[in-house]
Every structure is written in structure tokens, then in C-alpha cells.
Design a protein around this motif. Structure first.
Motif, PDB file in Angstrom:
ATOM      1  N   PRO A  28       0.773  -1.372  -0.008  1.00 38.33           N
ATOM      2  CA  PRO A  28      -0.073  -0.057  -0.021  1.00 38.33           C
ATOM      3  C   PRO A  28       0.878   1.359  -0.103  1.00 38.33           C
ATOM      4  CG  PRO A  28      -0.472  -1.277   2.036  1.00 38.33           C
ATOM      5  CD  PRO A  28       0.623  -1.930   1.180  1.00 38.33           C
ATOM      6  N   TYR A  29       1.971   1.421   0.708  1.00 32.79           N
ATOM      7  CA  TYR A  29       2.867   2.243   0.632  1.00 32.79           C
ATOM      8  C   TYR A  29       3.416   2.629  -0.687  1.00 32.79           C
ATOM      9  CZ  TYR A  29       1.934   1.489   5.695  1.00 32.79           C
ATOM     10  OH  TYR A  29       1.229   1.424   6.853  1.00 32.79           O
ATOM     11  N   VAL A  30       4.115   1.467  -1.293  1.00 37.70           N
ATOM     12  CA  VAL A  30       4.614   1.564  -2.519  1.00 37.70           C
ATOM     13  C   VAL A  30       3.763   2.131  -3.597  1.00 37.70           C
ATOM     14  CG1 VAL A  30       5.529   0.107  -4.512  1.00 37.70           C
ATOM     15  CG2 VAL A  30       6.362  -0.363  -2.284  1.00 37.70           C
ATOM     16  N   GLU A  31       2.335   1.582  -3.671  1.00 40.91           N
ATOM     17  CA  GLU A  31       1.513   2.232  -4.419  1.00 40.91           C
ATOM     18  C   GLU A  31       1.333   3.550  -4.481  1.00 40.91           C
ATOM     19  OE1 GLU A  31      -1.793  -0.753  -3.998  1.00 40.91           O
ATOM     20  OE2 GLU A  31      -0.871  -2.042  -5.557  1.00 40.91           O
ATOM     21  N   ALA A  32       1.097   4.070  -3.055  1.00 46.47           N
ATOM     22  CA  ALA A  32       0.779   5.467  -2.801  1.00 46.47           C
ATOM     23  C   ALA A  32       1.895   6.214  -3.060  1.00 46.47           C
ATOM     24  CB  ALA A  32       0.394   5.438  -1.241  1.00 46.47           C
ATOM     25  N   ILE A  33       3.167   6.148  -2.894  1.00 46.59           N
ATOM     26  CA  ILE A  33       4.092   6.822  -3.309  1.00 46.59           C
ATOM     27  C   ILE A  33       4.333   6.826  -4.693  1.00 46.59           C
ATOM     28  CG2 ILE A  33       6.744   6.960  -3.015  1.00 46.59           C
ATOM     29  CD1 ILE A  33       6.315   6.186  -0.193  1.00 46.59           C
ATOM     30  N   ALA A  34       4.325   5.832  -5.524  1.00 47.93           N
ATOM     31  CA  ALA A  34       4.424   5.711  -6.990  1.00 47.93           C
ATOM     32  C   ALA A  34       3.217   6.471  -7.476  1.00 47.93           C
ATOM     33  CB  ALA A  34       4.274   4.172  -7.302  1.00 47.93           C
ATOM     34  N   GLU A  35       2.044   6.533  -7.011  1.00 49.75           N
ATOM     35  CA  GLU A  35       0.788   7.275  -7.511  1.00 49.75           C
ATOM     36  C   GLU A  35       1.366   8.614  -7.401  1.00 49.75           C
ATOM     37  OE1 GLU A  35      -3.818   8.154  -6.754  1.00 49.75           O
ATOM     38  OE2 GLU A  35      -2.799   5.892  -6.043  1.00 49.75           O
ATOM     39  N   PHE A  36       1.791   8.975  -6.282  1.00 51.56           N
ATOM     40  CA  PHE A  36       2.048  10.616  -5.985  1.00 51.56           C
ATOM     41  C   PHE A  36       3.316  10.971  -7.119  1.00 51.56           C
ATOM     42  CE2 PHE A  36       5.256  13.414  -3.867  1.00 51.56           C
ATOM     43  CZ  PHE A  36       4.480  14.353  -3.874  1.00 51.56           C
ATOM     44  N   LEU A  37       4.375  10.146  -7.041  1.00 51.16           N
ATOM     45  CA  LEU A  37       5.378  10.601  -7.932  1.00 51.16           C
ATOM     46  C   LEU A  37       5.085  10.501  -9.376  1.00 51.16           C
ATOM     47  CD1 LEU A  37       8.483   8.478  -6.257  1.00 51.16           C
ATOM     48  CD2 LEU A  37       7.899  10.847  -5.984  1.00 51.16           C
ATOM     49  N   THR A  38       4.345   9.683 -10.022  1.00 52.99           N
ATOM     50  CA  THR A  38       4.182   9.892 -11.370  1.00 52.99           C
ATOM     51  C   THR A  38       2.715  10.717 -11.508  1.00 52.99           C
ATOM     52  OG1 THR A  38       2.436   7.825 -11.067  1.00 52.99           O
ATOM     53  CG2 THR A  38       4.645   7.695 -11.692  1.00 52.99           C
ATOM     54  N   ALA A  39       2.046  11.277 -10.632  1.00 54.53           N
ATOM     55  CA  ALA A  39       0.924  12.107 -10.735  1.00 54.53           C
ATOM     56  C   ALA A  39       1.219  13.173 -11.732  1.00 54.53           C
ATOM     57  CB  ALA A  39       0.214  12.706  -9.523  1.00 54.53           C
ATOM     58  N   MET A  62      12.603   0.257  -2.102  1.00 51.69           N
ATOM     59  CA  MET A  62      12.947   0.844  -3.189  1.00 51.69           C
ATOM     60  C   MET A  62      12.812   0.270  -4.370  1.00 51.69           C
ATOM     61  SD  MET A  62      13.285   4.045  -2.397  1.00 51.69           S
ATOM     62  CE  MET A  62      13.997   4.553  -4.003  1.00 51.69           C
ATOM     63  N   LYS A  63      13.014  -1.270  -4.279  1.00 60.87           N
ATOM     64  CA  LYS A  63      13.162  -2.180  -5.416  1.00 60.87           C
ATOM     65  C   LYS A  63      11.902  -2.256  -5.856  1.00 60.87           C
ATOM     66  CE  LYS A  63      14.471  -6.484  -7.281  1.00 60.87           C
ATOM     67  NZ  LYS A  63      15.507  -7.502  -7.261  1.00 60.87           N
ATOM     68  N   GLN A  64      10.767  -2.492  -4.939  1.00 61.84           N
ATOM     69  CA  GLN A  64       9.514  -2.496  -5.221  1.00 61.84           C
ATOM     70  C   GLN A  64       8.795  -1.309  -5.823  1.00 61.84           C
ATOM     71  OE1 GLN A  64       7.265  -4.447  -1.794  1.00 61.84           O
ATOM     72  NE2 GLN A  64       9.340  -5.346  -1.538  1.00 61.84           N
ATOM     73  N   LEU A  65       9.169  -0.178  -5.306  1.00 59.81           N
ATOM     74  CA  LEU A  65       8.836   1.068  -5.723  1.00 59.81           C
ATOM     75  C   LEU A  65       9.274   1.400  -7.151  1.00 59.81           C
ATOM     76  CD1 LEU A  65       7.590   3.992  -5.166  1.00 59.81           C
ATOM     77  CD2 LEU A  65       9.787   4.956  -4.405  1.00 59.81           C
ATOM     78  N   LYS A  66      10.532   1.221  -7.568  1.00 69.82           N
ATOM     79  CA  LYS A  66      10.925   1.217  -8.987  1.00 69.82           C
ATOM     80  C   LYS A  66      10.234   0.301  -9.637  1.00 69.82           C
ATOM     81  CE  LYS A  66      15.224   0.812 -11.449  1.00 69.82           C
ATOM     82  NZ  LYS A  66      16.559   0.499 -11.569  1.00 69.82           N
ATOM     83  N   GLU A  67       9.934  -0.982  -9.508  1.00 73.06           N
ATOM     84  CA  GLU A  67       9.030  -1.854 -10.279  1.00 73.06           C
ATOM     85  C   GLU A  67       7.805  -1.114 -10.631  1.00 73.06           C
ATOM     86  OE1 GLU A  67       9.667  -5.544  -8.246  1.00 73.06           O
ATOM     87  OE2 GLU A  67      11.676  -5.961  -8.944  1.00 73.06           O
ATOM     88  N   GLU A  68       7.000  -0.565  -9.720  1.00 70.26           N
ATOM     89  CA  GLU A  68       5.977  -0.066  -9.480  1.00 70.26           C
ATOM     90  C   GLU A  68       5.779   1.072 -10.571  1.00 70.26           C
ATOM     91  OE1 GLU A  68       1.572   0.063  -8.799  1.00 70.26           O
ATOM     92  OE2 GLU A  68       2.958  -1.594  -8.103  1.00 70.26           O
ATOM     93  N   ILE A  69       6.795   1.986 -10.453  1.00 67.93           N
ATOM     94  CA  ILE A  69       6.805   3.208 -11.383  1.00 67.93           C
ATOM     95  C   ILE A  69       7.036   2.640 -12.962  1.00 67.93           C
ATOM     96  CG2 ILE A  69       8.267   5.059 -12.082  1.00 67.93           C
ATOM     97  CD1 ILE A  69       8.449   5.630  -8.815  1.00 67.93           C
TER      98      ILE A  69
END
Length: 98
Positions: A28-39, A62-69
């Protein structure tokens, strides 16, 4: 004593390698931060710092965040790692050399 397991030996080793598998509940944190960064409304420059004790999952996060982005094919986002321990060791070496 019956049921006493104090003499039994159990050893569990965990890998210290960053993983894309979410075994720590980061999704949930990875998805929320990825959504914010890509908004569309999020403007550069942005610095994101993930901090925590050794072994708590910062690199995996960070690896999961990178993959999500990367799922969104966003080309203008660059994730850079800052390995603090490399700089700390360098400072210690300078102290001993001087």
C-alpha cells in the motif's frame, strides 16, 4: 521437562538481498508513493528519503517502488541509490590516514 524445547536448536537465516516480493507489507505504501510521484501535478525536483535500521527492508521497498513506477512506463523518473555506508567508510579511512 515435557515440552521443553530449550535444548533444541533452530536457526533461520534471511537473505540480505533486496527483493521485489512483498513479504513485509509494503504494497500500500509503494502504490501510494508511486501514484504521487507519477501524478501529473507532481513537479520536479523531488527527493525521497527512505530511512530505517539495517535490515528493515529499505532496499526492498525501493526495488518494489522502482518496479511499480516502471509498470506505468514513465520515462522521466530516475531512481538513484545513495549508499551512505560507502561514504562513512571513506571518512573513517581519512581519519586513520591523517
Amino acid at each position: 521437562m515435557a515440552g521443553d524445547k530449550s535444548n533444541s536448536t533452530s536457526c533461520y537465516m534471511h537473505s540480505d538481498t533486496a527483493t521485489g516480493k512483498d513479504s513485509l507489507g509494503f504494497k500500500p505504501y509503494v502504490e501510494a508513493i508511486a501514484e504521487f510521484l507519477t501524478a501529473e501535478g507532481t513537479l520536479a525536483p523531488i527527493t525521497l528519503s527512505i530511512e530505517g535500521q539495517w535490515g528493515c527492508g529499505k532496499s526492498s521497498f525501493m526495488k518494489q517502488l522502482k518496479e511499480e513506477i516502471e509498470k506505468g512506463n514513465i520515462c522521466d523518473i530516475s531512481i538513484r541509490e545513495f549508499l551512505k555506508y560507502l561514504f562513512l567508510n571513506k571518512k573513517k579511512k581519512q581519519v586513520f590516514l591523517n
